[in-house]
Design a protein around this motif. Structure first.
Motif, PDB file in Angstrom:
ATOM      1  N   LEU A  46       1.161  -1.245   0.017  1.00 57.13           N
ATOM      2  CA  LEU A  46      -0.232   0.056   0.533  1.00 57.13           C
ATOM      3  C   LEU A  46       0.528   1.256   0.488  1.00 57.13           C
ATOM      4  N   ASN A  47       2.229   0.971   0.256  1.00 53.85           N
ATOM      5  CA  ASN A  47       2.853   2.018   0.231  1.00 53.85           C
ATOM      6  C   ASN A  47       4.127   2.267  -0.280  1.00 53.85           C
ATOM      7  N   PRO A  48       3.971   1.277  -1.528  1.00 59.81           N
ATOM      8  CA  PRO A  48       5.488   1.016  -2.629  1.00 59.81           C
ATOM      9  C   PRO A  48       6.333   2.435  -2.701  1.00 59.81           C
ATOM     10  N   THR A  49       8.000   1.920  -2.599  1.00 60.31           N
ATOM     11  CA  THR A  49       8.896   2.701  -3.151  1.00 60.31           C
ATOM     12  C   THR A  49       9.302   2.042  -4.044  1.00 60.31           C
ATOM     13  N   PHE A  50       9.520   2.907  -5.144  1.00 60.03           N
ATOM     14  CA  PHE A  50       9.638   2.279  -6.889  1.00 60.03           C
ATOM     15  C   PHE A  50      11.027   2.454  -6.778  1.00 60.03           C
ATOM     16  N   SER A  51      11.811   1.411  -7.661  1.00 64.21           N
ATOM     17  CA  SER A  51      13.293   1.756  -7.880  1.00 64.21           C
ATOM     18  C   SER A  51      13.352   1.857  -9.121  1.00 64.21           C
ATOM     19  N   LYS A  52      12.863   2.223  -9.433  1.00 68.54           N
ATOM     20  CA  LYS A  52      13.028   2.422 -11.287  1.00 68.54           C
ATOM     21  C   LYS A  52      12.764   4.025 -11.556  1.00 68.54           C
ATOM     22  N   VAL A  53      14.383   4.757 -12.371  1.00 67.10           N
ATOM     23  CA  VAL A  53      13.939   5.649 -12.243  1.00 67.10           C
ATOM     24  C   VAL A  53      14.083   6.072 -13.310  1.00 67.10           C
ATOM     25  N   PHE A  54      13.192   6.833 -13.570  1.00 67.07           N
ATOM     26  CA  PHE A  54      12.608   7.851 -15.053  1.00 67.07           C
ATOM     27  C   PHE A  54      14.000   8.604 -15.374  1.00 67.07           C
ATOM     28  N   THR A  55      14.223   8.998 -16.936  1.00 67.10           N
ATOM     29  CA  THR A  55      14.609  10.338 -17.482  1.00 67.10           C
ATOM     30  C   THR A  55      13.946  10.779 -18.534  1.00 67.10           C
ATOM     31  N   LEU A  56      13.797  12.242 -17.941  1.00 68.77           N
ATOM     32  CA  LEU A  56      13.142  13.173 -18.512  1.00 68.77           C
ATOM     33  C   LEU A  56      14.043  14.373 -18.979  1.00 68.77           C
ATOM     34  N   ASP A  57      13.327  14.502 -19.900  1.00 64.29           N
ATOM     35  CA  ASP A  57      14.032  15.822 -20.413  1.00 64.29           C
ATOM     36  C   ASP A  57      13.570  17.097 -19.835  1.00 64.29           C
ATOM     37  N   PHE A  58      13.894  18.276 -19.302  1.00 66.04           N
ATOM     38  CA  PHE A  58      13.766  19.413 -19.008  1.00 66.04           C
ATOM     39  C   PHE A  58      13.561  20.157 -19.463  1.00 66.04           C
ATOM     40  N   TYR A  59      12.516  20.884 -20.409  1.00 62.02           N
ATOM     41  CA  TYR A  59      13.066  22.383 -20.597  1.00 62.02           C
ATOM     42  C   TYR A  59      12.072  23.116 -20.095  1.00 62.02           C
TER      43      TYR A  59
END
Length: 505
Positions: free
Chosen positions: A58-71
């Motif tokens: 019910l309270n997950p901390t995901f290990s997946k890291v997202f890479t987003l280009d920030f403009y």
């Protein structure tokens, strides 16, 4: 400035997602959550990536890291979708959607009906690291001299491909080399993941390009960080073939990390999240040269269905700035008009006619104040902008004398004509260049803006009438007519970003 804009490439953001208080809809078990991130493009939501599935949580901390280009100059809209994935498969077709929320990339914490999703920019993404390697007792690969060793470091990617991060110089004829200290971004070294495998290889250089393999080892940045406190970190350099063939083989030398130093490179969001506030002020030209607002040819004409050029420029800048202003309150002033009740000319009056509180609620509040103001004033002149620059400079000066000094002032001047108080304006700009303040001037209409180009300072250092130069170039002039078919918003906001990030911080 245009030359700075060409060189500036915003770094990508590394984002990590966690959830709290997910509603439990399963009868016999807890949900198996997964978060999908989508980004809006041309009116459609396109999936960027998704997290792994965490079972019964019910309270997950995901290990997946997202890479987003920030403009920074764009409003980048994100959509977070939270799903409960059946334990029998990982597909979305039969998954239950627990909730969704849309936001901008400028926001870092968002709520959804199913609970609370938090997105954070991972620290270290923009940081640099200095590394200093040496080695001892490397294998000698040459017959008539000693080895000429160099070191290569590769990042192992998620798909097991390898990306070269750094290659040291070659140390000639030396089995105990000490390579030069080098600097690389943490993003390049390990993609911000301190546990990512780094493959390091040592070679004996040969002039024909057929370098002899000495040995290799694996490391992580977490291991390297142990050298931050003045301690050395060591790895055995192993040749796998020798390890199999030679019974008493130990290693082909020792590689030593003598120093690991992290150089913090704060992103723009670091400053905003750290408490720095952008104080955004608008100044609007109400001189008679704009034309009677009741006439459709006037630059101030309020069309029932489309905004005039003043409103276009105001909204273009304001929509971005309001994401980085905590109270969303923007002071708005006018100049060059006769104002009630005595109809004397003013060059720094509050557009909402409240001199004690000239702030408007959001950009829409500025728009409404501007539209309500027009019928009540008489457009007059001259075009004097020094008073409004001095007014905002006074605010910035007061901020400089506080302990926090965590505000940066941006003055947006919208004007249609040639300014008439050039000497006073130059004096005001030179004074303001010592303060946490920048000025963006948008030229509206088809007037001769030569003087504005001079204030911009691209062709030389701006000086006061007494010859004092500006401490830093704080003025950016943008002729609106040149940006009718391209992004005025992007250009202005890039300038704003560069001033705040480069000139001050």
């Amino acid at each position: 400035k245009s030359n700075k804009l060409k060189k500036y490439i915003p770094p990508p953001l590394l984002l990590r997602v966690a959830c709290k208080g997910i509603s439990d809809r399963d009868t016999l078990s807890k949900p198996d959550p997964c978060v999908v991130i989508k980004m809006q493009s041309h009116g459609q939501w396109l999936e960027v990536d998704r997290t792994e599935v965490i079972r019964s949580c019910l309270n997950p901390t995901f290990s997946k890291v997202f890479t987003l280009d920030f403009y920074f100059e764009e409003v980048q809209r994100l959509r977070y979708e939270l799903y409960d994935i059946s334990s029998s498969h990982n597909g979305m077709r039969e998954a239950d959607c627990l909730g969704a929320m849309e936001c901008t990339l400028g926001q870092v914490s968002i709520k959804i009906k199913a609970g609370h999703i938090t997105t954070e920019e991972l620290t270290g993404n923009n940081d640099y690291v200095e590394l200093s390697f040496s080695a001892r007792k490397l294998d000698d690969k040459d017959f008539f001299s000693k080895s000429d060793p160099f070191l290569e470091i590769y990042r192992v990617n998620d798909d097991n491909t390898q990306q070269l991060v750094h290659r040291t110089e070659t140390i000639m004829n030396n089995l105990n080399p000490a390579w030069k200290t080098f600097k690389t971004s943490l993003n390049s070294l390990c993609s911000g993941d301190h546990e990512r495998i780094l493959k390091c290889t040592v070679w004996d250089w040969d002039s024909n390009g057929k370098h002899d393999f000495i040995g290799e080892f694996q490391a992580t940045f977490r291991e390297m960080r142990s050298a931050m406190d003045g301690r050395q970190v060591q790895w055995e350099c192993i040749n796998p073939k020798y390890k199999v063939k030679k019974k008493n083989y130990k290693n082909s030398g020792i590689v030593i990390l003598n120093q690991c130093k992290i150089i913090k490179m704060h992103s723009f969001l670091d400053y905003i999240m750290g408490g720095c506030q952008i104080q955004f002020t608008v100044a609007i030209d109400f001189t008679a040269s704009n034309g009677d607002p009741r006439n459709s040819c006037s630059l101030h004409y309020i069309h029932p269905y489309q905004p005039n050029e003043y409103l276009k420029a105001l909204v273009a800048v304001g929509e971005i700035c309001q994401d980085y202003d905590s109270d969303k309150m923007f002071p708005a002033f006018g100049f060059g008009a006769r104002i009630p009740p005595d109809f004397k000319v003013s060059h720094d009056f509050a557009v909402n006619f409240n001199e004690d509180n000239p702030e408007c609620a959001g950009i829409q509040g500025v728009v409404e104040a501007y539209q309500n103001c027009l019928p009540k004033i008489q457009l007059y002149g001259p075009t004097n902008i020094a008073p409004i620059i001095q007014k905002v400079a006074n605010f910035a000066s007061e901020e400089m004398h506080t302990k926090e000094a965590m505000q940066y002032f941006i003055l947006l001047i919208l004007t249609d004509g040639v300014i008439t108080d050039m000497a006073d304006t130059r004096e005001a700009i030179v004074h303001a260049s010592h303060l946490p303040m920048s000025v963006i001037i948008v030229g509206v209409g088809n007037a001769d803006f030569t003087d504005m180009e001079m204030l911009d300072g691209d062709d030389g250092i701006l000086r006061s009438p007494k010859g004092e130069p500006v401490l830093r170039d704080i003025v950016q002039f943008v002729p609106f007519r040149n940006f009718k078919h391209v992004s005025l918003q992007g250009y202005i906001i890039k300038c704003l970003f560069i001033y705040v990030y480069v000139c001050i911080f």
